[in-house]
Design an enzyme around this catalytic site. Structure first.
Site, PDB file in Angstrom:
ATOM      1  N   GLU A   1      37.419  38.933  30.673  1.00  0.00           N
ATOM      2  CA  GLU A   1      36.503  38.106  31.461  1.00  0.00           C
ATOM      3  C   GLU A   1      35.095  38.117  30.883  1.00  0.00           C
ATOM      4  OE1 GLU A   1      36.590  37.538  35.474  1.00  0.00           O
ATOM      5  OE2 GLU A   1      38.725  37.893  35.750  1.00  0.00           O
TER       6      GLU A   1
ATOM      7  N   HIS B   1      35.864  34.714  35.906  1.00  0.00           N
ATOM      8  CA  HIS B   1      35.049  34.166  34.828  1.00  0.00           C
ATOM      9  C   HIS B   1      35.950  33.474  33.807  1.00  0.00           C
ATOM     10  CE1 HIS B   1      32.716  37.419  36.583  1.00  0.00           C
ATOM     11  NE2 HIS B   1      31.626  36.811  36.153  1.00  0.00           N
TER      12      HIS B   1
ATOM     13  N   LYS C   1      33.049  34.945  43.656  1.00  0.00           N
ATOM     14  CA  LYS C   1      32.224  34.513  42.526  1.00  0.00           C
ATOM     15  C   LYS C   1      33.089  33.773  41.513  1.00  0.00           C
ATOM     16  CE  LYS C   1      29.404  36.228  38.665  1.00  0.00           C
ATOM     17  NZ  LYS C   1      29.050  37.418  37.865  1.00  0.00           N
TER      18      LYS C   1
END
Length: 249
Positions: A83, A140, A167
């Site tokens: 990530e 991510h 997130k």
């Protein structure tokens, strides 16, 4: 939308909080970064443990970090290579590292990677939340911004795990990618209200996403007090000035 407080900071009030990362590779570098932090506006601090070499036990540096940041909320993050982090780690060592920080009350918030082995991820989240440590469940993608259907399914799945924050950070390949992520962020913050949202489009192309949280529902934005921990991060003081300017318009 849920709201909660951590060391005097109110999350969920609609004003994006500025988080500045620490990325030291040694105690000496940590001292330098803490000195630089003192001149940068910040509401919270992220400590990126993956920048430390394996030979250093991060908990031995925790007193130095806490003394350096005072009563500011501390987000503990080990970002794996998959990530975008500095080094890889097994699911078992990842869990053990986080459990030690929880046991020592050394984390105010905890970043937990969505791509971690599901059973390990669930155990860490349950342990953190049992100790009232807010979890940021993070994803991510440094290669691309997935299509809308894939991204919305991902965001919904993450929200269904009921962390404090979800997130999502993706790399744009076009201005349209940035707009798509901003649009989905605003929609998610309206529909999935059991958690708070942190969204960003990375790189220079996505810088607008780092100052648009009041519109898109993104609660935390990341700024720098030196080296960036992700592409597209802005100087924290400039970020504060921009957010203040947008707030008054």
């Amino acid at each position: 939308m849920r709201c909660f407080h951590c060391r005097g900071v109110c999350y969920g009030d609609g004003v994006p909080k500025i988080c500045v990362p620490l990325t030291p590779t040694s105690s000496e570098e940590l001292a330098d970064q803490l000195l630089g932090l003192s001149a940068a506006y910040h509401d919270m601090v992220e400590w990126r443990l993956d920048f430390l070499p394996k030979a250093i036990d991060p908990l031995t540096l925790y007193p130095q970090v806490r003394n350096g940041i005072g009563n500011v909320p501390l987000l503990i993050t080990f970002r794996s290579q998959r990530e975008g982090g500095q080094r890889e780690i097994s699911a078992q060592r990842y869990a053990a590292l986080y459990q030690r920080f929880l046991a020592e009350n050394a984390a105010d918030l905890l970043d937990l990677e969505w791509t971690c082995e599901p059973s390990v991820r669930q155990e860490i989240q349950e342990n953190a939340q049992a100790q009232n440590v807010p979890v940021i469940l993070s994803y991510h993608n440094f290669e691309k911004t997935p299509d809308d259907e894939t991204l919305w399914r991902l965001m919904s799945d993450m929200a269904s795990r009921r962390p404090h924050f979800v997130k999502v950070a993706c790399m744009p390949r076009s201005p349209q990618d940035v707009i798509r992520l901003l649009t989905l962020s605003e929609e998610a913050s309206r529909i999935h209200t059991d958690c708070l949202w942190i969204t960003m489009s990375m790189g220079d192309l996505g810088k607008i996403s780092r100052v648009s949280g009041c519109v898109t529902g993104s609660e935390i934005t990341f700024g720098t007090a030196g080296a960036a921990s992700a592409p597209g991060q802005m100087d924290a003081n400039l970020l504060k000035q921009t957010l203040d300017l947008l707030k008054t318009m």
